[in-house]
Design a protein around this motif. Structure first.
Motif, PDB file in Angstrom:
ATOM      1  N   TYR A  84      73.438  37.222  57.443  1.00 45.21           N
ATOM      2  CA  TYR A  84      73.085  38.626  57.197  1.00 45.21           C
ATOM      3  C   TYR A  84      72.654  39.312  58.498  1.00 45.21           C
ATOM      4  O   TYR A  84      73.067  40.431  58.797  1.00 45.21           O
TER       5      TYR A  84
ATOM      6  N   PHE B  61      72.197  49.092  46.207  1.00 45.19           N
ATOM      7  CA  PHE B  61      72.342  47.771  45.592  1.00 45.19           C
ATOM      8  C   PHE B  61      71.510  47.628  44.328  1.00 45.19           C
ATOM      9  O   PHE B  61      71.645  46.637  43.613  1.00 45.19           O
TER      10      PHE B  61
ATOM     11  N   SER C  81      62.181  42.569  42.337  1.00 43.47           N
ATOM     12  CA  SER C  81      63.144  43.666  42.424  1.00 43.47           C
ATOM     13  C   SER C  81      62.408  44.997  42.387  1.00 43.47           C
ATOM     14  O   SER C  81      61.314  45.097  41.819  1.00 43.47           O
ATOM     15  N   ALA C  82      63.066  46.016  42.923  1.00 41.86           N
ATOM     16  CA  ALA C  82      62.486  47.361  42.913  1.00 41.86           C
ATOM     17  C   ALA C  82      62.185  47.816  41.496  1.00 41.86           C
ATOM     18  O   ALA C  82      61.170  48.481  41.248  1.00 41.86           O
ATOM     19  N   GLU C  83      63.049  47.427  40.560  1.00 45.18           N
ATOM     20  CA  GLU C  83      62.916  47.929  39.193  1.00 45.18           C
ATOM     21  C   GLU C  83      61.706  47.344  38.465  1.00 45.18           C
ATOM     22  O   GLU C  83      61.328  47.839  37.398  1.00 45.18           O
TER      23      GLU C  83
ATOM     24  N   GLY D 237      63.089  45.506  49.113  1.00 48.75           N
ATOM     25  CA  GLY D 237      64.420  45.022  49.499  1.00 48.75           C
ATOM     26  C   GLY D 237      64.443  44.658  50.969  1.00 48.75           C
ATOM     27  O   GLY D 237      65.312  45.075  51.724  1.00 48.75           O
ATOM     28  N   CYS D 238      63.485  43.812  51.352  1.00 50.22           N
ATOM     29  CA  CYS D 238      63.243  43.552  52.783  1.00 50.22           C
ATOM     30  C   CYS D 238      64.330  42.725  53.440  1.00 50.22           C
ATOM     31  O   CYS D 238      64.435  42.708  54.680  1.00 50.22           O
ATOM     32  N   GLY D 239      65.172  42.007  52.650  1.00 47.63           N
ATOM     33  CA  GLY D 239      66.125  41.100  53.280  1.00 47.63           C
ATOM     34  C   GLY D 239      65.372  40.098  54.153  1.00 47.63           C
ATOM     35  O   GLY D 239      64.229  39.728  53.861  1.00 47.63           O
TER      36      GLY D 239
ATOM     37  N   PHE E  88      66.121  35.240  51.341  1.00 53.58           N
ATOM     38  CA  PHE E  88      65.594  36.315  52.191  1.00 53.58           C
ATOM     39  C   PHE E  88      64.064  36.318  52.190  1.00 53.58           C
ATOM     40  O   PHE E  88      63.430  36.562  53.221  1.00 53.58           O
TER      41      PHE E  88
ATOM     42  N   SER F 149      70.786  47.292  61.194  1.00 53.84           N
ATOM     43  CA  SER F 149      69.555  47.691  60.502  1.00 53.84           C
ATOM     44  C   SER F 149      68.310  47.495  61.375  1.00 53.84           C
ATOM     45  O   SER F 149      67.300  48.161  61.161  1.00 53.84           O
TER      46      SER F 149
ATOM     47  N   GLN G  62      64.849  50.299  52.880  1.00 56.04           N
ATOM     48  CA  GLN G  62      65.898  50.522  53.887  1.00 56.04           C
ATOM     49  C   GLN G  62      67.186  49.830  53.446  1.00 56.04           C
ATOM     50  O   GLN G  62      67.244  48.601  53.361  1.00 56.04           O
ATOM     51  N   LEU G  63      68.216  50.622  53.152  1.00 53.18           N
ATOM     52  CA  LEU G  63      69.559  50.116  52.805  1.00 53.18           C
ATOM     53  C   LEU G  63      69.533  49.299  51.515  1.00 53.18           C
ATOM     54  O   LEU G  63      70.140  48.225  51.431  1.00 53.18           O
ATOM     55  N   VAL G  64      68.829  49.809  50.499  1.00 50.59           N
ATOM     56  CA  VAL G  64      68.630  49.051  49.260  1.00 50.59           C
ATOM     57  C   VAL G  64      69.073  49.822  48.015  1.00 50.59           C
ATOM     58  O   VAL G  64      69.613  49.234  47.077  1.00 50.59           O
TER      59      VAL G  64
ATOM     60  N   ASP H  82      61.810  41.121  47.915  1.00 48.28           N
ATOM     61  CA  ASP H  82      63.267  41.051  47.803  1.00 48.28           C
ATOM     62  C   ASP H  82      63.579  40.119  46.633  1.00 48.28           C
ATOM     63  O   ASP H  82      62.852  39.142  46.416  1.00 48.28           O
ATOM     64  N   PRO H  83      64.655  40.406  45.877  1.00 49.68           N
ATOM     65  CA  PRO H  83      64.982  39.527  44.752  1.00 49.68           C
ATOM     66  C   PRO H  83      65.650  38.216  45.173  1.00 49.68           C
ATOM     67  O   PRO H  83      65.752  37.302  44.355  1.00 49.68           O
ATOM     68  N   VAL H  84      66.103  38.123  46.427  1.00 48.69           N
ATOM     69  CA  VAL H  84      66.862  36.938  46.860  1.00 48.69           C
ATOM     70  C   VAL H  84      65.909  35.952  47.546  1.00 48.69           C
ATOM     71  O   VAL H  84      65.294  36.271  48.580  1.00 48.69           O
TER      72      VAL H  84
HETATM   73  C1  LIG Z   1      71.612  45.659  53.073  1.00 49.75           C
HETATM   74  S1  LIG Z   1      70.250  44.622  52.665  1.00 49.75           S
HETATM   75  C2  LIG Z   1      68.901  45.463  53.500  1.00 49.75           C
HETATM   76  C3  LIG Z   1      67.868  44.496  53.955  1.00 49.75           C
HETATM   77  C4  LIG Z   1      66.805  45.109  54.892  1.00 49.75           C
HETATM   78  N1  LIG Z   1      66.029  46.131  54.210  1.00 49.75           N
HETATM   79  C5  LIG Z   1      67.445  45.669  56.125  1.00 49.75           C
HETATM   80  O1  LIG Z   1      67.283  46.859  56.384  1.00 49.75           O
HETATM   81  O2  LIG Z   1      68.108  44.915  56.853  1.00 49.75           O
HETATM   82  C6  LIG Z   1      69.944  45.000  50.977  1.00 49.75           C
HETATM   83  C7  LIG Z   1      68.787  44.194  50.395  1.00 49.75           C
HETATM   84  O3  LIG Z   1      68.459  44.717  49.103  1.00 49.75           O
HETATM   85  C8  LIG Z   1      68.116  43.638  48.276  1.00 49.75           C
HETATM   86  N2  LIG Z   1      68.242  44.093  46.887  1.00 49.75           N
HETATM   87  C9  LIG Z   1      69.343  44.110  46.105  1.00 49.75           C
HETATM   88  N3  LIG Z   1      69.043  44.610  44.891  1.00 49.75           N
HETATM   89  C10 LIG Z   1      67.725  44.920  44.918  1.00 49.75           C
HETATM   90  C11 LIG Z   1      66.807  45.452  43.951  1.00 49.75           C
HETATM   91  N4  LIG Z   1      67.209  45.773  42.733  1.00 49.75           N
HETATM   92  N5  LIG Z   1      65.536  45.626  44.316  1.00 49.75           N
HETATM   93  C12 LIG Z   1      65.114  45.305  45.564  1.00 49.75           C
HETATM   94  N6  LIG Z   1      65.943  44.792  46.508  1.00 49.75           N
HETATM   95  C13 LIG Z   1      67.218  44.604  46.191  1.00 49.75           C
HETATM   96  C14 LIG Z   1      69.069  42.547  48.689  1.00 49.75           C
HETATM   97  O4  LIG Z   1      68.644  41.277  48.275  1.00 49.75           O
HETATM   98  C15 LIG Z   1      69.082  42.730  50.199  1.00 49.75           C
HETATM   99  O5  LIG Z   1      68.086  41.972  50.819  1.00 49.75           O
END
Ligand SMILES: C[S@@+](CC[C@H](N)C(=O)[O-])C[C@H]1O[C@@H](n2cnc3c(N)ncnc32)[C@H](O)[C@@H]1O
Length: 266
Positions: free
Chosen positions: A22, A122, A100-102, A55-57, A83, A30, A117-119, A78-80
């Motif tokens: 990633y 998804f 998860s955000a939800e 969604g910190c990745g 990460f 990012s 950021q970038l979440v 983050d849900p993963v």
């Molecule tokens: C493109 S990455 C961005 C990671 C980091 N914020 C960055 O800027 O590099 C998207 C992230 O969103 C997370 N994600 C996906 N669905 C999500 C959800 N429902 N709630 C929170 N995070 C989520 C993924 O696991 C992933 O780590």
């Protein structure tokens, strides 16, 4: 503590391979985006205040938040699991959790600023995710989100998607995902009940020494783009690479990428 088993060692190596893949694929864009986005999301927020990275990745924005507010004031989710482990290892002292955000596992009004950021694109339910971000933010605090301009064709993956669509017009790209077009985040944040909503473009420029340095992470199968490339037939994959090399050259070159950043006050 017991010595890890071979299976546990293999699992840990695999986890860090996912995070590393990633970082090489998207983290290279990012990471420079993070300080620009933090400037938007932390307006009016004291450096002593608790803040949340949703969604910190592996922790690209987390790093910038820790730099500004100190690890003990930073929470990240983050849900993963891979990460979460990577972000927690890189940022000891920050509170990193799997969520998860939800369904954020925090009381109402826990943070002065909540950033994603970038979440949003998804999230399975962006409206619910932003509503949760608002819930855990204190009145007068700030909720912010940014998404690459996939819709306007100036995101970091836009050259890739143009080449893929030229080879196979039936592929679905990321252009219509929530937040990927100008005005999307304003509408989503406003619908989530935030006030004083504003939206700005943020642009980063990343240097690449060679075409191969830029291209290689696309072959790791990371994200929607990596999965789409894997799914192409062999000849189609070669054609995509030819088109991109013709457009970008052998290098060195720079690639600029723009994200939309929206922010509102609870
Ligand atoms: C493109 S990455 C961005 C990671 C980091 N914020 C960055 O800027 O590099 C998207 C992230 O969103 C997370 N994600 C996906 N669905 C999500 C959800 N429902 N709630 C929170 N995070 C989520 C993924 O696991 C992933 O780590």
């Amino acid at each position: 503590m017991d010595k890890p088993t071979a299976a546990e060692n293999d699992r840990d190596v695999a986890m860090f391979e996912v995070a590393d893949a990633y970082i090489s694929f998207m983290g290279r864009f990012s990471t420079p985006l993070a300080p620009l986005f933090a400037d938007v999301g932390l307006v009016g927020v004291p450096a002593t205040a608790p803040i949340l990275d949703v969604g910190c990745g592996p922790g690209m924005l987390t790093a910038e938040l820790v730099r500004r507010h100190g690890a003990p004031r930073v929470t990240a989710v983050d849900p993963v699991a891979t990460f979460v482990t990577a972000a927690a290892t890189t940022h000891p002292g920050a509170d990193v959790r799997r969520a998860s955000a939800e369904a954020l596992p925090f009381a109402e009004e826990s943070f002065d600023a909540t950033l994603a950021q970038l979440v949003v694109h998804f999230m399975s339910d962006p409206a619910a995710g932003l509503a949760e971000m608002r819930r855990v933010t204190r009145p007068g605090g700030r909720v912010s989100a940014c998404v690459w301009d996939h819709g306007g064709g100036t995101g970091p993956l836009s050259a890739f998607w143009r080449a893929v669509l030229a080879v196979d017009p039936t592929v679905t790209d990321e252009a219509t995902l929530p937040g990927s077009n100008a005005g999307d985040l304003t509408a989503l944040l406003t619908a989530a009940g935030l006030g004083e909503v504003s939206e700005v473009p943020l642009t980063v420029t990343v240097p690449f020494a060679t075409f191969d340095e830029w291209w290689e992470p696309y072959t790791y199968g990371v994200g929607t783009a990596g999965v789409a490339f894997d799914a192409l037939a062999h000849g189609q994959q070669e054609r995509v690479v030819e088109l991109l090399r013709a457009e970008l050259g052998d290098g060195p070159f720079t690639m600029s990428a723009t994200a939309w950043a929206g922010s509102g006050v609870r």
